[in-house]
Design an enzyme around this catalytic site. Structure first.
Site, PDB file in Angstrom:
ATOM      1  N   SER A   1      75.272  43.882  12.117  1.00  0.00           N
ATOM      2  CA  SER A   1      74.783  43.392  13.210  1.00  0.00           C
ATOM      3  C   SER A   1      75.223  43.400  14.715  1.00  0.00           C
ATOM      4  CB  SER A   1      75.121  41.616  12.976  1.00  0.00           C
ATOM      5  OG  SER A   1      74.753  40.844  13.834  1.00  0.00           O
TER       6      SER A   1
ATOM      7  N   HIS B   1      81.516  30.440  32.023  1.00  0.00           N
ATOM      8  CA  HIS B   1      81.649  29.833  30.686  1.00  0.00           C
ATOM      9  C   HIS B   1      80.860  28.457  30.631  1.00  0.00           C
ATOM     10  CE1 HIS B   1      83.551  26.888  27.802  1.00  0.00           C
ATOM     11  NE2 HIS B   1      83.483  28.085  27.252  1.00  0.00           N
TER      12      HIS B   1
ATOM     13  N   GLY C   1      51.058  34.161  49.982  1.00  0.00           N
ATOM     14  CA  GLY C   1      51.696  33.828  51.158  1.00  0.00           C
ATOM     15  C   GLY C   1      52.510  34.758  51.860  1.00  0.00           C
TER      16      GLY C   1
ATOM     17  N   ARG D   1      41.184  34.663  41.373  1.00  0.00           N
ATOM     18  CA  ARG D   1      42.401  35.565  40.977  1.00  0.00           C
ATOM     19  C   ARG D   1      42.714  34.695  39.674  1.00  0.00           C
ATOM     20  NH1 ARG D   1      46.299  34.394  45.999  1.00  0.00           N
ATOM     21  NH2 ARG D   1      46.153  32.061  45.743  1.00  0.00           N
TER      22      ARG D   1
ATOM     23  N   MET E   1      52.265  37.965  52.613  1.00  0.00           N
ATOM     24  CA  MET E   1      51.711  38.887  53.496  1.00  0.00           C
ATOM     25  C   MET E   1      50.783  38.389  54.482  1.00  0.00           C
ATOM     26  SD  MET E   1      51.521  42.563  51.503  1.00  0.00           S
ATOM     27  CE  MET E   1      50.348  41.840  50.422  1.00  0.00           C
TER      28      MET E   1
ATOM     29  N   TYR F   1      66.042  41.982  12.307  1.00  0.00           N
ATOM     30  CA  TYR F   1      65.952  40.447  12.916  1.00  0.00           C
ATOM     31  C   TYR F   1      66.804  40.751  14.189  1.00  0.00           C
ATOM     32  CZ  TYR F   1      70.675  40.008  11.353  1.00  0.00           C
ATOM     33  OH  TYR F   1      72.117  40.066  10.943  1.00  0.00           O
TER      34      TYR F   1
ATOM     35  N   CYS G   1      72.946  40.163  17.463  1.00  0.00           N
ATOM     36  CA  CYS G   1      73.587  38.715  17.467  1.00  0.00           C
ATOM     37  C   CYS G   1      74.221  38.356  18.864  1.00  0.00           C
ATOM     38  CB  CYS G   1      74.349  38.359  16.575  1.00  0.00           C
ATOM     39  SG  CYS G   1      76.064  39.276  16.490  1.00  0.00           S
TER      40      CYS G   1
ATOM     41  N   LYS H   1      42.765  41.130  45.474  1.00  0.00           N
ATOM     42  CA  LYS H   1      41.739  40.409  46.191  1.00  0.00           C
ATOM     43  C   LYS H   1      40.669  41.337  46.531  1.00  0.00           C
ATOM     44  CE  LYS H   1      43.722  37.851  49.437  1.00  0.00           C
ATOM     45  NZ  LYS H   1      44.399  37.798  50.585  1.00  0.00           N
TER      46      LYS H   1
ATOM     47  N   ARG I   1      42.386  40.966  55.880  1.00  0.00           N
ATOM     48  CA  ARG I   1      43.055  40.299  54.704  1.00  0.00           C
ATOM     49  C   ARG I   1      44.014  41.103  53.991  1.00  0.00           C
ATOM     50  NH1 ARG I   1      38.851  37.083  51.309  1.00  0.00           N
ATOM     51  NH2 ARG I   1      40.364  35.692  50.879  1.00  0.00           N
TER      52      ARG I   1
HETATM   53  P1  ADP Z   1      46.298  34.543  51.636  1.00  0.00           P
HETATM   54  O1  ADP Z   1      46.352  35.648  50.384  1.00  0.00           O
HETATM   55  O2  ADP Z   1      47.477  34.226  52.096  1.00  0.00           O
HETATM   56  O3  ADP Z   1      45.620  33.364  50.713  1.00  0.00           O
HETATM   57  P2  ADP Z   1      43.779  35.122  52.582  1.00  0.00           P
HETATM   58  O4  ADP Z   1      43.459  36.672  53.016  1.00  0.00           O
HETATM   59  O5  ADP Z   1      43.177  34.914  51.315  1.00  0.00           O
HETATM   60  O6  ADP Z   1      45.379  34.951  52.675  1.00  0.00           O
HETATM   61  O7  ADP Z   1      43.314  34.171  53.680  1.00  0.00           O
HETATM   62  C1  ADP Z   1      43.788  33.165  54.391  1.00  0.00           C
HETATM   63  C2  ADP Z   1      42.725  32.008  54.248  1.00  0.00           C
HETATM   64  O8  ADP Z   1      41.512  32.444  55.214  1.00  0.00           O
HETATM   65  C3  ADP Z   1      42.143  31.574  53.140  1.00  0.00           C
HETATM   66  O9  ADP Z   1      41.901  30.172  53.017  1.00  0.00           O
HETATM   67  C4  ADP Z   1      40.794  32.098  53.229  1.00  0.00           C
HETATM   68  O10 ADP Z   1      39.769  31.825  52.467  1.00  0.00           O
HETATM   69  C5  ADP Z   1      40.456  32.125  54.399  1.00  0.00           C
HETATM   70  N1  ADP Z   1      39.524  33.259  54.670  1.00  0.00           N
HETATM   71  C6  ADP Z   1      39.613  34.577  54.804  1.00  0.00           C
HETATM   72  N2  ADP Z   1      38.847  35.522  54.855  1.00  0.00           N
HETATM   73  C7  ADP Z   1      37.830  34.789  55.468  1.00  0.00           C
HETATM   74  C8  ADP Z   1      36.479  34.842  55.685  1.00  0.00           C
HETATM   75  N3  ADP Z   1      35.863  36.098  55.907  1.00  0.00           N
HETATM   76  N4  ADP Z   1      35.687  33.677  56.182  1.00  0.00           N
HETATM   77  C9  ADP Z   1      36.288  32.446  55.915  1.00  0.00           C
HETATM   78  N5  ADP Z   1      37.581  32.295  55.656  1.00  0.00           N
HETATM   79  C10 ADP Z   1      38.131  33.258  55.152  1.00  0.00           C
HETATM   80 MG    MG Z   2      43.980  33.545  49.680  1.00  0.00          MG
END
Ligand code: ADP
Ligand code: MG
Ligand code: MG
Length: 882
Positions: free
Chosen positions: A774, A466, A88, A352, A90, A861, A841, A8, A79
């Site tokens: 083989s 099996h 989702g 990403r 962390m 092979y 094989c 990220k 973040r």
């Molecule tokens: P995840 O990896 O679980 O998607 P994110 O860090 O991307 O978590 O953030 C969760 C949500 O919060 C996402 O929808 C993201 O776009 C939003 N978000 C994160 N940082 C900001 C920010 N600085 N301003 C507005 N929205 C944010």
């Molecule tokens: Mg995100």
């Protein structure tokens, strides 16, 4: 960069540097997380305090706002973000910096009290959850904050969150803080700096939450990587009608179609789109129309109630479309984007490489190659071999699944979709046109029935049971170990929860998810042409190692050819003996008193085997076919039921007692290491003679019809040169005799399976008598580890869970141990015979990491089950471009 900044963070920095609008911020590296895990919070904070303070000051300058200010507060998000995306898994905190003063400042600045208090409410809730550990008390309880919100909603008679007034939101903030105090006996932190450090540490800690740990384990992500922390200025999608938030893909992640698509919500923040509180709307007009059609919504209603972003904010939409194209061109891959629109200004928050289905993976790579975005090697490198599997089996029609009932769940033992009427016995598998064979477990005797049925469901057994292994070999859908179902063979019923099925009732299996559905669910055939064919062609162009198949029937051989197999690497003759007429002659042979009796029975078998070989050689014409001589212990063929014993006694003109005595005498303590493999052919040479004759006569018969057969005769389970030599002599003598009788000849090879450790250790000797090796890695793994595969269910799952073994060695070749024997055997064999053909094989021949290993040790092979052939072809190509 990703290693340090996380995916990220690295992408945020990169977006910003190529001129995409990103809110300012900074990233604390993954190294700090690793340090934090070792030295603890205090020291970690000291390490970075100055830099973080300087970075916040910089952000304050850029934003013209200040942390905790009651005039113009700076709010940030904190973040998580590891090297690879762990969606989702962390934690993230939004709106940090909020307190009783900042909320007033925000209200004054925006003139929007509802927005300010909504942001405050969200912050206390998120911070309470992520940093202060305000979680539901038990798994069937709801979130403590949701509970409070629900109570207020009920009291006021609201349905939606959007109905809360400013006063309600203020009340919620107070109640939330009170709950925090009661639960943690601490006041909710008001100082933004305290909030910030708390959130940073919590994100570090989230690297070690149970979810994240489990995700790392199943995806093989190293523990020591750690997560980065991104601190970023907030932008707000919840500032009213002119603001929005959304998620988008530069291409369709399900089909791969090159079409920009995504969803958004007006006046919303962060994860509202994914969380499903409100129905999100489509970004593009085309997407919106497609969506409405699926939903059965008229164009008028759609335009009025669910307009696209393209319609309501055309200028912003145009900018977003430009940005998505720019990002895709920059990363040269399909992107998954997060964006927010604050009062008419677009901000990008994440990009990403998007996750995608197998079909999308193939299509996107082919189209990007054609569009000149990537080259051939890149197109191949981007394929996940195992994902191709999804493309090779019939699939359920997705819309149908949404309205069907799931009655049980087992292991996704063999992918695919199957629908049929339930039968409980293998010999009744053709009772209806489409059947699902439901068994407590299956055994080798069920093979034919398994082949006939559309799918197999078992109540017991794991991924290497099996049923599972055989089904995968057949490319047949199988759900195994569905523990919640009860099968009653007597009553012919199958009970799952409170649903009871009778024989003949319709049921459906999803071998890719392990789900069992009530009734017949519609399926469709997979597409093997088009983009799939293009990728496969490319793979063959880049691969240096060939892929053959393990096939015992003309049908399988044909299937494998369609999948691109360049020959048969293993044709197991014993499976041929299970047919009605053959099993009788076979049993007669086994139960005979002496050689004379055996020869009489073998004479009956000869024409039947010859016919089988003609079928297989025809299906594989012009390509080599490795035929393995009889391998399993004889007692596997004898009848264990009294009715069959009586029948056989009558046929052979001997007493039932005699038959039973003979069966008794065939009993072995440890059949896997007993009278089997070349030990059969060396004690009963007449078996080898009959089989060699059948193979060569079949080939000569076909030659007369102008069909070229290329047999390679393979001696199983050799341990010493003498064992091999004796078999080789019998084979060659028989073959020469046939050539003389027919006054004609063909080319053929004699070789061996290397499947005992001793054979690998003395491969230089064995190669004196073998034209090919083989590697039979199933037996070689059993004998090297000393694990009986059939009994491994008792300990292997626990070994895997405890981490004693990283992988099931029967699925993934153990390169460190068994692999040494394979490598050594190959080298030693070629020292003696530089032209020695070498292949594999075992089950491993279709497993990508094992295929790569085979390429490295220089095999000619790999051979695998028909449905794994495309996967192995791809893995072979990837190995050669690495
Ligand atoms: P995840 O990896 O679980 O998607 P994110 O860090 O991307 O978590 O953030 C969760 C949500 O919060 C996402 O929808 C993201 O776009 C939003 N978000 C994160 N940082 C900001 C920010 N600085 N301003 C507005 N929205 C944010
Ligand atoms: Mg995100
Ligand atoms: Mg595009």
């Amino acid at each position: 960069m990703k290693n340090l900044l996380g995916g990220k963070g690295a992408n945020l920095a990169e977006m910003s540097s190529i001129g995409v609008p990103v809110p300012p911020g900074f990233t604390i590296t993954t190294e700090v997380c690793t340090e934090y895990n070792q030295v603890g919070p205090e020291k970690a904070v000291e390490l970075i305090r100055e830099e973080v303070e300087a970075s916040i000051a910089e952000m304050e300058k850029i934003m013209g706002a200040s942390f905790g200010s009651n005039e113009n507060p700076l709010l940030v998000s904190v973040r998580s973000g590891a090297r690879v995306s762990m969606p989702g898994m962390m934690d993230t905190v939004l709106n940090l910096g909020m307190n009783d003063e900042a909320v007033e400042g925000l209200t004054a600045k925006t003139g929007n009290a509802r927005f300010a208090w909504d942001s405050y409410r969200r912050f206390v809730q998120m911070y309470g959850d992520v940093v202060l550990g305000m979680k539901p008390a038990s798994k069937d309880e709801i979130d403590p904050f949701e509970k409070i919100m629900d109570a207020v909603k009920e009291e006021k008679g609201y349905v939606l969150d959007t109905e809360f007034t400013v006063e309600d939101l203020k009340e919620l903030v107070t109640k939330f803080k009170k709950a925090v105090k009661e639960e943690t006996s601490k006041d909710f932190p008001v100082d933004p700096w305290e909030q910030l450090w708390g959130a940073v540490m919590a994100v570090f800690d989230s690297w070690n939450n149970d979810r994240a740990k489990y995700y790392r384990r199943i995806n093989k992500i190293p523990e020591e990587w750690g997560t980065a922390v991104n601190v970023q200025a907030m932008v707000f999608g919840n500032m009213g009608k002119n603001s929005a938030t959304g998620v988008a893909f530069t291409r369709d992640a399900a089909t791969g179609e090159d079409i920009f698509n995504g969803e958004y919500l007006v006046d919303a923040q962060g994860e509202d789109v994914v969380a499903g509180v409100r129905t999100p709307q489509q970004i593009t007009l085309e997407g919106s129309r497609r969506w409405a059609k699926l939903q059965g919504i008229s164009e008028d209603e759609r335009a009025a109630k669910y307009p696209s972003l393209e319609e309501i904010m055309p200028e912003i939409y145009k900018e977003l479309d430009r940005v998505q194209q720019k990002l895709e061109d920059h990363y040269r891959d399909m992107q998954d984007l997060e964006f927010t629109i604050q009062e008419g200004k677009l901000w990008m928050l994440q990009t990403r490489n998007g996750k995608r289905t197998g079909a999308a993976m193939v299509r996107i790579a082919v189209e990007m190659l054609e569009q000149g975005l990537i080259d051939e090697k890149e197109a191949i490198a981007r394929q996940e071999p195992n994902k191709l599997d999804e493309l090779l089996h019939p699939v359920f029609v997705q819309e149908e699944l949404e309205t069907t009932e799931t009655v049980s769940k087992g292991l996704p033992a063999s992918p695919g979709a199957a629908t049929g009427q339930i039968v409980f016995f293998a010999d009744e598998a053709n009772k209806y046109e489409n059947t699902i064979l439901a068994r407590i477990e299956t055994s080798p005797e069920d093979l034919e029935g398994m082949n006939v049925a559309n799918g197999i469901l078992t109540a017991r057994g794991g991924m290497t049971s099996h049923a599972a292994v055989v089904a995968r070999g057949m490319g047949k859908c199988c759900v195994s170990g569905a523990g919640s179902i009860v099968i009653d063979y007597k009553k012919r019923t199958l009970t799952a929860g409170d649903v009871t099925f009778k024989e003949g009732d319709w049921i459906s299996l999803n071998g890719s998810t392990g789900e069992v559905y009530k009734d017949a669910v519609k399926t469709k055939d997979p597409e093997l042409s088009g983009d799939f064919a293009k990728i496969m062609e490319l793979a063959d162009k880049l691969a240096t190692m060939a892929v053959r198949t393990n096939a015992d029937t003309p049908h399988d051989a044909q299937k494998a050819r369609e999948f691109g197999a360049k020959g048969i690497g293993l044709c197991r003759t014993e499976h041929m003996f299970f047919g009605e007429a053959k099993i009788k002659a076979m049993r007669e042979m086994i139960l005979s008193e002496d050689e004379k009796g055996r020869r009489k029975a073998l004479d009956k078998l000869l024409p039947l085997q010859r016919e089988d070989f003609e079928g297989i050689f025809t299906a594989m014409k012009d390509l080599p076919v490795t035929v393995r001589l009889l391998d399993p212990p004889l007692h596997e063929f004898v009848p264990h039921e009294i009715k069959q014993q009586e029948e056989l006694a009558k046929e052979m003109g001997i007493s039932v007692k005699k038959i039973q005595d003979k069966i008794e005498s065939l009993y072995e303590m440890n059949p896997m290491l007993g009278h089997r493999g070349c030990r059969l052919g060396n004690t009963y040479p007449e078996i080898t003679e009959m089989q060699s004759r059948a193979i060569i006569e079949a080939a000569l018969n076909l030659k007369e019809k102008g069909i070229v057969a290329k047999p390679e005769i393979m001696i199983p389970l050799v341990g010493t040169l003498a064992e091999m030599k004796m078999q080789e002599e019998i084979v060659r003598k028989t073959v020469e005799a046939v050539f003389a009788e027919r006054n004609d000849r063909i080319d053929y090879l004699v070789g061996t399976m290397i499947e005992t450790p001793r054979a690998a250790l003395t491969a230089n000797e064995i190669a004196e008598s073998a034209e090919f090796f083989s590697f039979g890695t199933n037996d070689l793994t059993q004998m090297t580890f000393g694990y009986s595969r059939d009994d491994s269910g008792k300990f292997l799952p626990i070994y895997l869970q405890k981490g004693i073994l990283k992988n099931d060695p029967f699925q993934v070749l153990d390169q460190a141990g068994v692999g040494q024997l394979v490598e050594m055997g190959t080298k030693k064999g070629r020292q003696t015979n530089p032209n020695l053909k070498v292949g594999i094989c075992g089950e491993h021949g279709g497993e990508p990491s094992s295929v790569e290993f085979c390429h490295r040790v220089g095999m000619n092979y790999v051979s695998c089950s028909p449905f794994r052939v495309p996967i192995a072809r791809l893995a072979a190509a990837q190995a050669s471009i690495k």
